[in-house]
Write an enzyme that holds these catalytic residues in place. Structure first.
Site, PDB file in Angstrom:
ATOM      1  N   ALA A  48      52.968  47.181  35.207  1.00  0.00           N
ATOM      2  CA  ALA A  48      53.318  48.233  34.764  1.00  0.00           C
ATOM      3  C   ALA A  48      54.190  48.182  33.577  1.00  0.00           C
ATOM      4  O   ALA A  48      54.680  49.130  32.852  1.00  0.00           O
ATOM      5  CB  ALA A  48      54.047  48.989  35.760  1.00  0.00           C
ATOM      6  N   ASN A  49      54.253  47.091  33.027  1.00  0.00           N
ATOM      7  CA  ASN A  49      54.750  46.956  31.420  1.00  0.00           C
ATOM      8  C   ASN A  49      53.947  47.295  30.293  1.00  0.00           C
ATOM      9  O   ASN A  49      54.518  47.560  29.132  1.00  0.00           O
ATOM     10  CB  ASN A  49      55.286  45.435  31.382  1.00  0.00           C
ATOM     11  CG  ASN A  49      54.163  44.409  31.201  1.00  0.00           C
ATOM     12  OD1 ASN A  49      53.480  44.148  32.188  1.00  0.00           O
ATOM     13  ND2 ASN A  49      53.828  43.846  30.049  1.00  0.00           N
ATOM     14  N   TYR A 201      35.075  37.545  35.103  1.00  0.00           N
ATOM     15  CA  TYR A 201      35.933  38.733  35.110  1.00  0.00           C
ATOM     16  C   TYR A 201      34.975  39.585  36.027  1.00  0.00           C
ATOM     17  O   TYR A 201      35.480  40.352  36.771  1.00  0.00           O
ATOM     18  CB  TYR A 201      35.932  39.316  33.712  1.00  0.00           C
ATOM     19  CG  TYR A 201      36.472  40.596  33.839  1.00  0.00           C
ATOM     20  CD1 TYR A 201      37.884  40.813  34.091  1.00  0.00           C
ATOM     21  CD2 TYR A 201      35.700  41.920  33.371  1.00  0.00           C
ATOM     22  CE1 TYR A 201      38.366  42.105  33.726  1.00  0.00           C
ATOM     23  CE2 TYR A 201      36.448  43.265  33.158  1.00  0.00           C
ATOM     24  CZ  TYR A 201      37.516  43.228  33.623  1.00  0.00           C
ATOM     25  OH  TYR A 201      38.146  44.422  33.619  1.00  0.00           O
TER      26      TYR A 201
END
Length: 317
Positions: A48-49, A201
């Site tokens: 969440a940064n 990915y």
């Protein structure tokens, strides 16, 4: 196939951007229109940064929730929390250290979390890595599958009991359109035989979708729901491991969503009243989205569940 071979050096994700980004209309996409208040609710968001994680944290904090930001880099997390408080002075945000590339860190986080937090109403597994050079987690997992899938699998398993006790509760799994290009390589789960960062990915994002569907099946009757989301093609620092991807995103930036726009579907799945009983679905632009056939396979989902438990050395029935 010729085009894939021709552009193989760019990686599969770069090809996807070249194919899809010019078709994305230059618009914000759907907006979450729900005005739900989250006073008294507790939210946990990984990664969440920055990017859509940070924007999701800001939105849910503005709705009154206590938002716990689980970040690998605590210093950057505190900077993000400070900017959220600057934007909304009443924000209840706090930062806790969590490294999804280290199962010891995940277990330590959960142990402290369960001692100090008595309710968890919304879990958003947002953190992720993309297009990394071949690297392994502390536990020897290939980085994409280790962080994007196995790390969140373990974290969710450790917190699911609390979520059941806090029900109604919701889990939002951030996946990607890339799941369409993924296959679960059970014969070479950690890409030791061959490695392509784009394919690795895509495998991890498909694993997110399959995990969502199998977890939803296992959570029936608990009043805990789980849905996956494709945030859209978002202009963020997720491409930092690939110079070519960074260049592509820079060139095509006018076609991409901002992090705030990209966060809308995560927010929607976390709060929309009409989704209170919807589980095991995939969303994009705040609406149900297409799931690739390999993402709808119940057999693959159950096998992936068993393999994940085996890899992590846990039992989760």
């Amino acid at each position: 196939m010729f085009l894939l071979l021709l552009l193989g050096g760019l990686g599969l994700i770069t090809l996807m951007v070249l194919l899809f980004a010019p078709q994305i209309r230059h618009a914000a996409g759907a907006q979450c229109k729900s005005t739900v208040c989250l006073d008294g609710k507790t939210v946990l968001i990984t990664g969440a940064n920055t990017g859509i994680g940070k924007e999701t944290a800001l939105d849910l904090a503005m709705r009154g929730a206590r938002v716990i930001m689980a970040c690998r880099d605590v210093e950057k997390g505190e900077e993000a929390a400070a900017s959220i408080r600057a934007a909304y002075s009443k924000a209840q945000v706090e930062v806790r250290e969590l490294d999804l590339a280290d199962t010891c860190s995940i277990r330590a986080f959960a142990q402290i979390f369960l001692k100090e937090v008595d309710q968890l109403h919304i879990l958003i597994t947002n953190a992720g890595v993309m297009m990394c050079p071949y690297t392994k987690t502390i536990d020897g997992f290939e980085m994409h599958i280790g962080v994007n899938h196995l790390g969140h699998f373990l974290l969710t398993s450790l917190l699911i009991g609390l979520m059941k006790r806090s029900a109604p509760a919701r889990i939002v799994v951030v996946s990607s359109l890339a799941h369409n290009f993924g296959w679960i390589r059970f014969h070479d789960f950690h890409s030791q035989g061959s490695y392509n960062s784009g394919l690795a990915y895509c495998q991890s994002k498909l694993a997110n979708v399959l995990f969502t569907r199998e977890l939803a099946r296992r959570l029936k009757g608990t009043n805990v729901t789980v849905n996956s989301v494709h945030p859209g093609t978002v202009n963020s620092d997720l491409t930092r491991h690939s110079t070519l991807m960074t260049i592509c995103f820079t060139v095509l930036s006018m076609f991409l969503k901002t992090p705030q726009e990209g966060a809308q579907t995560s927010i929607y799945c976390a709060v929309a009243e009409e989704l209170h009983s919807i589980s095991g679905q995939h969303f994009s632009d705040c609406a149900p989205a297409f799931v690739a056939p390999q993402g709808r396979s119940e057999e693959t989902a159950r096998r992936l569940w068993d393999v994940s438990c085996e890899q992590l050395g846990i039992q989760w029935d």
